[in-house]
Each structure stands twice: as structure tokens, then as C-alpha cells.
Design a protein around this motif. Structure first.
Motif, PDB file in Angstrom:
ATOM      1  N   ASP A   1       0.573  -0.794   0.021  1.00 44.77           N
ATOM      2  CA  ASP A   1       0.453  -0.195  -0.202  1.00 44.77           C
ATOM      3  C   ASP A   1       0.918   1.253   0.547  1.00 44.77           C
ATOM      4  N   GLY A   2       1.877   0.781  -0.095  1.00 44.02           N
ATOM      5  CA  GLY A   2       2.589   2.390   0.278  1.00 44.02           C
ATOM      6  C   GLY A   2       2.936   2.875  -0.785  1.00 44.02           C
ATOM      7  N   PRO A   3       3.750   4.129  -1.197  1.00 46.28           N
ATOM      8  CA  PRO A   3       3.791   4.815  -2.963  1.00 46.28           C
ATOM      9  C   PRO A   3       4.698   3.740  -3.531  1.00 46.28           C
ATOM     10  N   GLN A   4       4.348   3.894  -4.332  1.00 45.31           N
ATOM     11  CA  GLN A   4       4.355   2.948  -6.130  1.00 45.31           C
ATOM     12  C   GLN A   4       5.839   3.431  -6.293  1.00 45.31           C
TER      13      GLN A   4
ATOM     14  N   ASN B   1      12.764   6.179  13.949  1.00 44.82           N
ATOM     15  CA  ASN B   1      11.876   5.176  13.499  1.00 44.82           C
ATOM     16  C   ASN B   1      11.051   5.581  12.218  1.00 44.82           C
ATOM     17  N   LEU B   2       9.710   6.493  12.505  1.00 39.64           N
ATOM     18  CA  LEU B   2       9.028   6.937  11.678  1.00 39.64           C
ATOM     19  C   LEU B   2      10.027   7.742  10.912  1.00 39.64           C
ATOM     20  N   THR B   3      10.821   8.533  11.016  1.00 40.30           N
ATOM     21  CA  THR B   3      10.835   9.161   9.932  1.00 40.30           C
ATOM     22  C   THR B   3      12.036   8.666   8.623  1.00 40.30           C
ATOM     23  N   ASP B   4      12.282   7.239   9.529  1.00 41.04           N
ATOM     24  CA  ASP B   4      13.337   6.476   8.458  1.00 41.04           C
ATOM     25  C   ASP B   4      12.648   6.121   7.591  1.00 41.04           C
ATOM     26  N   GLY B   5      12.240   6.302   6.955  1.00 39.93           N
ATOM     27  CA  GLY B   5      11.436   6.334   5.193  1.00 39.93           C
ATOM     28  C   GLY B   5      11.466   6.521   4.259  1.00 39.93           C
ATOM     29  N   LEU B   6      12.760   7.862   3.923  1.00 39.19           N
ATOM     30  CA  LEU B   6      12.859   7.089   2.650  1.00 39.19           C
ATOM     31  C   LEU B   6      14.849   7.668   2.690  1.00 39.19           C
ATOM     32  N   ASP B   7      15.841   7.220   1.774  1.00 41.01           N
ATOM     33  CA  ASP B   7      16.973   7.240   2.039  1.00 41.01           C
ATOM     34  C   ASP B   7      17.773   8.224   2.342  1.00 41.01           C
ATOM     35  N   GLY B   8      18.493   8.049   3.531  1.00 40.62           N
ATOM     36  CA  GLY B   8      19.126   8.913   3.985  1.00 40.62           C
ATOM     37  C   GLY B   8      18.163  10.303   4.819  1.00 40.62           C
ATOM     38  N   LEU B   9      16.880   9.886   4.599  1.00 38.56           N
ATOM     39  CA  LEU B   9      16.269  11.160   5.109  1.00 38.56           C
ATOM     40  C   LEU B   9      16.575  11.228   6.868  1.00 38.56           C
TER      41      LEU B   9
ATOM     42  N   MET C   1      18.652   1.492   7.314  1.00 41.30           N
ATOM     43  CA  MET C   1      19.519   0.949   8.508  1.00 41.30           C
ATOM     44  C   MET C   1      18.669  -0.138   9.742  1.00 41.30           C
ATOM     45  N   GLY C   2      17.242  -0.645   9.248  1.00 41.67           N
ATOM     46  CA  GLY C   2      16.368  -0.894  10.219  1.00 41.67           C
ATOM     47  C   GLY C   2      16.117  -0.587  11.566  1.00 41.67           C
ATOM     48  N   ASP C   3      14.956  -1.582  12.096  1.00 44.05           N
ATOM     49  CA  ASP C   3      15.029  -0.903  13.419  1.00 44.05           C
ATOM     50  C   ASP C   3      15.849  -0.454  14.343  1.00 44.05           C
ATOM     51  N   VAL C   4      16.916  -2.316  13.865  1.00 44.40           N
ATOM     52  CA  VAL C   4      18.456  -2.113  14.470  1.00 44.40           C
ATOM     53  C   VAL C   4      18.708  -0.696  14.726  1.00 44.40           C
TER      54      VAL C   4
ATOM     55  N   ARG D   1     -11.203   9.783   7.095  1.00 40.09           N
ATOM     56  CA  ARG D   1     -10.938  10.508   5.942  1.00 40.09           C
ATOM     57  C   ARG D   1      -9.817  11.249   6.431  1.00 40.09           C
ATOM     58  N   ARG D   2      -8.502  11.894   5.287  1.00 36.47           N
ATOM     59  CA  ARG D   2      -7.519  11.979   5.709  1.00 36.47           C
ATOM     60  C   ARG D   2      -6.931  13.595   5.695  1.00 36.47           C
ATOM     61  N   ILE D   3      -6.173  13.472   6.887  1.00 32.48           N
ATOM     62  CA  ILE D   3      -5.109  15.563   6.612  1.00 32.48           C
ATOM     63  C   ILE D   3      -4.081  15.652   5.282  1.00 32.48           C
TER      64      ILE D   3
ATOM     65  N   PRO E   1      10.678  14.502  -6.096  1.00 35.14           N
ATOM     66  CA  PRO E   1      10.643  13.527  -6.825  1.00 35.14           C
ATOM     67  C   PRO E   1      11.882  13.231  -5.344  1.00 35.14           C
ATOM     68  N   GLU E   2      11.851  11.848  -4.491  1.00 32.31           N
ATOM     69  CA  GLU E   2      12.775  11.913  -3.370  1.00 32.31           C
ATOM     70  C   GLU E   2      13.860  12.613  -2.736  1.00 32.31           C
ATOM     71  N   PRO E   3      14.863  12.705  -3.689  1.00 33.62           N
ATOM     72  CA  PRO E   3      16.044  13.297  -3.159  1.00 33.62           C
ATOM     73  C   PRO E   3      15.425  14.472  -2.949  1.00 33.62           C
TER      74      PRO E   3
HETATM   75  C1  57M Z   1       8.612   1.789   9.998  1.00 33.14           C
HETATM   76  N1  57M Z   1       9.080   1.412   8.126  1.00 33.14           N
HETATM   77  C2  57M Z   1       9.882   1.829   6.635  1.00 33.14           C
HETATM   78  C3  57M Z   1      13.385   0.214   7.230  1.00 33.14           C
HETATM   79  C4  57M Z   1      14.263   1.426   7.948  1.00 33.14           C
HETATM   80  C5  57M Z   1       1.318   4.303  12.386  1.00 33.14           C
HETATM   81  C6  57M Z   1       2.241   3.800  11.302  1.00 33.14           C
HETATM   82  C7  57M Z   1       2.237   5.400  10.813  1.00 33.14           C
HETATM   83  C8  57M Z   1       3.613   3.838  11.788  1.00 33.14           C
HETATM   84  C9  57M Z   1       4.639   3.868  10.294  1.00 33.14           C
HETATM   85  C10 57M Z   1       5.819   2.918  10.659  1.00 33.14           C
HETATM   86  O1  57M Z   1       5.498   1.914  10.088  1.00 33.14           O
HETATM   87  N2  57M Z   1       6.745   3.144  10.185  1.00 33.14           N
HETATM   88  C11 57M Z   1       8.213   2.488  10.547  1.00 33.14           C
HETATM   89  C12 57M Z   1       9.158   2.923   8.673  1.00 33.14           C
HETATM   90  C13 57M Z   1      10.223   1.016   5.675  1.00 33.14           C
HETATM   91  O2  57M Z   1      11.505   1.015   5.950  1.00 33.14           O
HETATM   92  C14 57M Z   1      11.665  -0.015   6.770  1.00 33.14           C
HETATM   93  O3  57M Z   1      11.723   0.222   8.533  1.00 33.14           O
HETATM   94  C15 57M Z   1      12.941   0.792   9.517  1.00 33.14           C
HETATM   95  C16 57M Z   1      13.288   1.762   9.985  1.00 33.14           C
HETATM   96  N3  57M Z   1      12.218   1.596  10.976  1.00 33.14           N
HETATM   97  O4  57M Z   1      15.244   0.918   8.396  1.00 33.14           O
HETATM   98  O5  57M Z   1      15.062  -1.612   7.225  1.00 33.14           O
HETATM   99  C17 57M Z   1      10.368   1.388   4.244  1.00 33.14           C
HETATM  100  O6  57M Z   1      10.377   2.928   4.284  1.00 33.14           O
HETATM  101  C18 57M Z   1      11.425   3.118   2.455  1.00 33.14           C
HETATM  102  N4  57M Z   1      12.786   3.033   3.402  1.00 33.14           N
HETATM  103  C19 57M Z   1      13.515   4.043   2.188  1.00 33.14           C
HETATM  104  N5  57M Z   1      14.953   4.343   3.085  1.00 33.14           N
HETATM  105  C20 57M Z   1      15.251   4.255   3.983  1.00 33.14           C
HETATM  106  O7  57M Z   1      16.658   4.951   3.818  1.00 33.14           O
HETATM  107  O8  57M Z   1      13.195   4.062   1.127  1.00 33.14           O
HETATM  108  C21 57M Z   1      13.413   3.085   4.522  1.00 33.14           C
HETATM  109  C22 57M Z   1      15.096   3.575   4.527  1.00 33.14           C
HETATM  110  C23 57M Z   1      10.732   0.878   3.401  1.00 33.14           C
HETATM  111  C24 57M Z   1      11.911   1.795   2.345  1.00 33.14           C
HETATM  112  O9  57M Z   1      10.328   1.363   1.311  1.00 33.14           O
HETATM  113  O10 57M Z   1      10.509  -0.520   2.960  1.00 33.14           O
HETATM  114  C25 57M Z   1       8.128   2.238   5.709  1.00 33.14           C
HETATM  115  O11 57M Z   1       7.603   3.404   5.403  1.00 33.14           O
HETATM  116  O12 57M Z   1       7.099   1.459   5.771  1.00 33.14           O
HETATM  117  N6  57M Z   1       3.614   2.819   8.852  1.00 33.14           N
HETATM  118  C26 57M Z   1       4.026   3.838   7.420  1.00 33.14           C
HETATM  119  O13 57M Z   1       4.853   4.248   7.406  1.00 33.14           O
HETATM  120  C27 57M Z   1       2.927   3.576   6.843  1.00 33.14           C
HETATM  121  N7  57M Z   1       1.801   4.475   6.478  1.00 33.14           N
HETATM  122  C28 57M Z   1       0.865   4.910   7.004  1.00 33.14           C
HETATM  123  O14 57M Z   1       0.367   3.483   6.647  1.00 33.14           O
HETATM  124  N8  57M Z   1      -0.035   5.644   7.581  1.00 33.14           N
HETATM  125  C29 57M Z   1      -1.819   5.707   6.813  1.00 33.14           C
HETATM  126  C30 57M Z   1      -2.220   6.591   8.469  1.00 33.14           C
HETATM  127  C31 57M Z   1      -3.377   6.480   8.758  1.00 33.14           C
HETATM  128  C32 57M Z   1      -1.074   5.759   9.545  1.00 33.14           C
HETATM  129  C33 57M Z   1      -1.910   6.714   5.809  1.00 33.14           C
HETATM  130  O15 57M Z   1      -1.646   7.409   5.768  1.00 33.14           O
HETATM  131  O16 57M Z   1      -3.062   6.255   5.169  1.00 33.14           O
HETATM  132  C34 57M Z   1       3.579   3.557   5.715  1.00 33.14           C
HETATM  133  N9  57M Z   1       4.753   3.200   5.148  1.00 33.14           N
HETATM  134  C35 57M Z   1       4.869   2.557   4.213  1.00 33.14           C
HETATM  135  N10 57M Z   1       4.003   2.704   3.045  1.00 33.14           N
HETATM  136  N11 57M Z   1       5.948   1.904   3.905  1.00 33.14           N
HETATM  137  C36 57M Z   1       2.356   2.906   4.471  1.00 33.14           C
HETATM  138  C37 57M Z   1       2.933   3.516   3.243  1.00 33.14           C
END
Ligand code: 57M
Length: 359
Positions: free
Chosen positions: A60-63, A190-198, A263-266, A315-317, A333-335
Motif C-alpha cells: 500500500d506504499g507509494p509506487q 523510526n517513523l522518519t526512517d522512510g526515505l533514503d538518508g532521511l 538501517m532497519g529498526d536495529v 478521511r485523511r489530513i 522526487p525523493e531526493p
Molecule cells: C517504519 N519503515 C519504513 C527500513 C528502515 C503507524 C504507522 C504510521 C507506522 C508507520 C511505520 O511502520 N513506521 C515505521 C517505517 C520502511 O523502512 C524500513 O523500516 C526501517 C525503519 N524502521 O530502516 O528497514 C520503508 O521505508 C523506505 N525506506 C527508504 N529508505 C531508507 O533509507 O526508502 C526506509 C529507509 C522501506 C522503504 O520503502 O521499505 C516504512 O515506511 O514502512 N507506517 C507507515 O509509515 C505507513 N503509513 C501508513 O500506513 N499511513 C496511514 C496512516 C493512517 C497511519 C495513512 O497515511 O494512510 C507507510 N509505510 C509504507 N508505505 N512503507 C504506508 C505506506
């Protein structure tokens, strides 16, 4: 270790006197952890790929994230190893705060490791349950808070930014407060770690900022001049922050877009928790909201999004939370998202530093 081995020799070989200086040891702690990351990085990434420690990407994540499937994760092991090795080499190991930050790094690293490991076993993007993770984090943070408060002369007063005189004493409640700061920061990073180097970019900024705060808090004259809480022994935390900043830079080398490793959760849980601990030890706990403001913004975007989603039944903000996904889905773009977020982190850090004078 080097401090203990070489500094005593300064009586016969005067050049070893440099080991006395926090500034010297901080620079070399940073360079050491950076070098360890550079040297071991390619090997660690190859090893993680070979043993199939690969990221599962949510459907369900971004394409744009689907192409990231298979990127090795758990690179945080490299960060933890280099920070700890460098800290052991360059700090004064009789300092209790150093052992507390080492234990926090290892403890939260272990929670993150188990979480990442379970994800690999289950072969999906779900590790430890939220409840279990939160319980373990809280338990460990309470122990860390207790250890910090038990250090001799550690004050349970809380520094309120912009106020010189007002510094309320939380007494035993300080342990709960410290645990809240540590767990909150761990999850926010942990929540911030979702883009490269972010995440690692702002971690470097925060580590450098706390280097300054720790130096100021650990120096009785400067602390008195700036009228901030003096924390005896917190000077060694400067060296630790140097090691963290160096490891962050070394990891960023590989984690920058397009990332060769995550980096992972570790990594994220341990770095976040140790930043929280450093903020507590240096008595700039509340200011962390500003220094690490980017992490706070990301965490708040999730809290508001989830809250609004539940109240309005769907609904979403934001287009998606955490906030970085919102901008990605808007077409940035991601960068661009990453670098702009870094710029915000730097601005917030500079404003925080100004509070040393703006009081
Ligand atoms: C973990 N993990 C990344 C990677 C990294 C409650 C909810 C908002 C929680 C949240 C969540 O689970 N957050 C914590 C975030 C994942 O990265 C892995 O996790 C580690 C960090 N813990 O080191 O091992 C993905 O992030 C991307 N990534 C990069 N570059 C990096 O350097 O591109 C990570 C590091 C990777 C990779 O794609 O697979 C993650 O995002 O899962 N959940 C979310 O963040 C989700 N949000 C969501 O569900 N939002 C909902 C609301 C209602 C809660 C909404 O807005 O509708 C999103 N996560 C993803 N896709 N991946 C949803 C879409």
C-alpha cells in the motif's frame, strides 16, 4: 581505551597530553567511526545481501518504493558497531554516562534487531507487535532513566528553554519523564526512517548540536556564564556525540539516494533512544523538541493522521503519513523531499543553539 593507555604517558612524552582534550578526542572519535563505516560498509552490505536480510516493501506504499524491494536492511548494526568501537577507544571509560549511553544503544539495538529478524522470518513488513515493542522500550528507558538519576550530583530539575530562572524539580517523576523522552525519540526517528538518508541526515545534525550542548553543560565556567545547568562529567558525552556523527556520515555514504542499505529498526530505534538519553544527560531535554524538530513533525503527522482517520471514519489530513510520504505522493522526487527535510533540520538546530543566548 586510548585515553587510558596513552594519556598517562604524557609525563614522559608530552605529545600525549592532547588526549586530555575533549575537542581532540571528539574529532578522532568522529573520524574513527567514519573510517570503520567506510571500511566495513561494503563487506556488511554484501554479507546482509548474501544471508538474504532484505527489505519487504508494503503493497500500500507509494509506487516509487516498490523498486526498493530487496535492498539489504539492518545496516544499523554497522552504525552501532562503529559508534561503540570508537567510544571505547576515545572516551574516559570511568565516566558513568558513557556506559549508560552504550547500554541504551545496545539495548534498543537488540529490540530493533529482534523486530527486524522477525520480519525476515515472517517474510513480511511486520516484526514485533506494537505492544511488545512499546513494553520493551519503556522498560529499558525506565532503567536508563533510573541509572541517569542515580549518577552523583545529577539534578532532577528540567531546563525550560528561554527561561533562565524557571527550572522545575520533577523529583522521582524525572525517571518517568526521562523514559518518555527516550521512548518518544526512539519511535520518532523510526517513523522518519522512510526515505533514503532521511533519518540519518538529521541524526548527524542533532549529534553535532548536542556536541555543543554537552560541552557547555560539562564545563563549569561556560555553564555558569550562560546560566545553564552544569552537569559534571557530561563533557565525555561530547566525544560520544562525535562518534555518533562520524558513524552517521559513514552510514550516509551508503544510505544516500539510491540507498544500497537501510538501517532497519536495529538502527532507528537505538539511535533515537540514545539521542533521547543524550538530551536527558545534558539537561536539554525539552529543547530536543526543537533540535530534533523534524522527528517531532514526522511523529505528529502520524498522530494527527491516525486520529483524524479514526474520528472521521476514513478521511485523511495528508495524502499519506508520515509526512514525507505526503510530499512524495504530491509528486516531489525523493531526493527533493530528503534534502528539503535536511534543510529544515539544520534551521531548527540553529534556532535551538541560539536559545543558549536567548534566555
Ligand atoms: C517504519 N519503515 C519504513 C527500513 C528502515 C503507524 C504507522 C504510521 C507506522 C508507520 C511505520 O511502520 N513506521 C515505521 C517505517 C520502511 O523502512 C524500513 O523500516 C526501517 C525503519 N524502521 O530502516 O528497514 C520503508 O521505508 C523506505 N525506506 C527508504 N529508505 C531508507 O533509507 O526508502 C526506509 C529507509 C522501506 C522503504 O520503502 O521499505 C516504512 O515506511 O514502512 N507506517 C507507515 O509509515 C505507513 N503509513 C501508513 O500506513 N499511513 C496511514 C496512516 C493512517 C497511519 C495513512 O497515511 O494512510 C507507510 N509505510 C509504507 N508505505 N512503507 C504506508 C505506506
Amino acid at each position: 581505551m586510548l585515553y587510558h593507555l596513552l594519556y598517562p604517558l604524557h609525563t614522559s612524552i608530552s605529545v600525549f597530553n592532547v588526549f586530555r582534550y575533549i575537542s581532540f578526542r571528539t574529532i578522532y572519535a568522529g573520524l574513527t567511526s567514519l573510517l570503520i563505516c567506510f571500511l566495513l560498509g561494503p563487506w556488511v552490505i554484501k554479507k546482509l545481501s548474501r544471508i538474504q536480510i532484505k527489505q519487504y516493501i508494503r503493497e500500500d506504499g507509494p509506487q516509487s518504493h516498490h523498486k526498493k524491494a530487496g535492498t539489504p536492511t539492518m545496516g544499523g548494526i554497522l552504525i552501532i558497531f562503529s559508534v561503540i568501537a570508537s567510544t571505547l577507544l576515545w572516551t574516559n571509560l570511568t565516566n558513568t554516562y558513557i556506559w549508560i549511553v552504550i547500554l541504551v544503544t545496545l539495548g534498543f539495538g537488540l529490540i530493533g534487531f529482534v523486530d527486524d529478524f522477525l520480519m525476515q522470518i515472517k517474510k513480511q513488513n511486520k516484526g514485533l507487535s506494537v505492544r511488545k515493542k512499546f513494553f520493551l522500550q519503556t522498560l529499558l528507558a525506565l532503567v536508563a532513566g533510573l541509572c541517569i538519576c542515580a549518577c552523583s550530583d545529577f539534578s532532577t530539575r528540567v531546563t525550560i528553554p528561554f527561561f533562565k530562572e524557571f527550572s522545575p524539580d520533577f523529583g522521582w517523576g524525572y525517571i518517568l519523564f526521562a523514559a518518555f523522552v527516550i521512548v518518544g525519540t526512539s519511535n520518532a526517528v523510526n517513523l522518519t526512517d522512510g526515505l533514503d538518508g532521511l533519518a540519518i541526515g538529521p541524526v548527524i545534525v542533532v549529534a553535532v548540536t548536542y556536541m555543543l550542548f554537552a560541552y557547555v553543560a560539562g564545563n563549569v565556567k561556560i555553564a555558569e556564564y550562560l546560566q545553564i545547568n552544569y552537569v559534571a562529567g557530561s563533557g565525555e558525552i561530547v566525544v560520544f556525540c562525535g562518534a555518533l556523527a562520524g558513524a552517521g556520515l559513514g552510514f550516509l555514504w551508503f544510505n544516500t539516494y539510491p540507498a544500497q542499505v537501510f538501517m532497519g529498526d536495529v538502527g532507528s530505534l537505538s539511535i533515537g533512544a540514545v539521542i533521547g538519553s543524550v538530551a536527558v544527560i545534558t539537561k536539554q531535554e525539552i529543547l530536543l523538541v526543537l533540535v530534533g524538530g523534524l522527528f517531532v513533525i514526522e511523529a505528529l503527522s502520524v498522530i494527527f493522521q491516525v486520529g483524524f482517520f479514526k474520528i472521521t471514519k476514513g478521511r485523511r489530513i495528508f495524502r499519506m503519513a508520515p509526512l514525507h510520504h505526503h510530499f512524495e505522493l504530491k509528486g516531489w522526487p525523493e531526493p527533493k523531499v530528503i534534502v528539503r527535510f535536511w534543510i529544515i533540520a539544520i534551521i531548527l538546530a540553529l534556532i535551538s543553539i541560539s536559545t543558549l543566548k536567548l534566555r
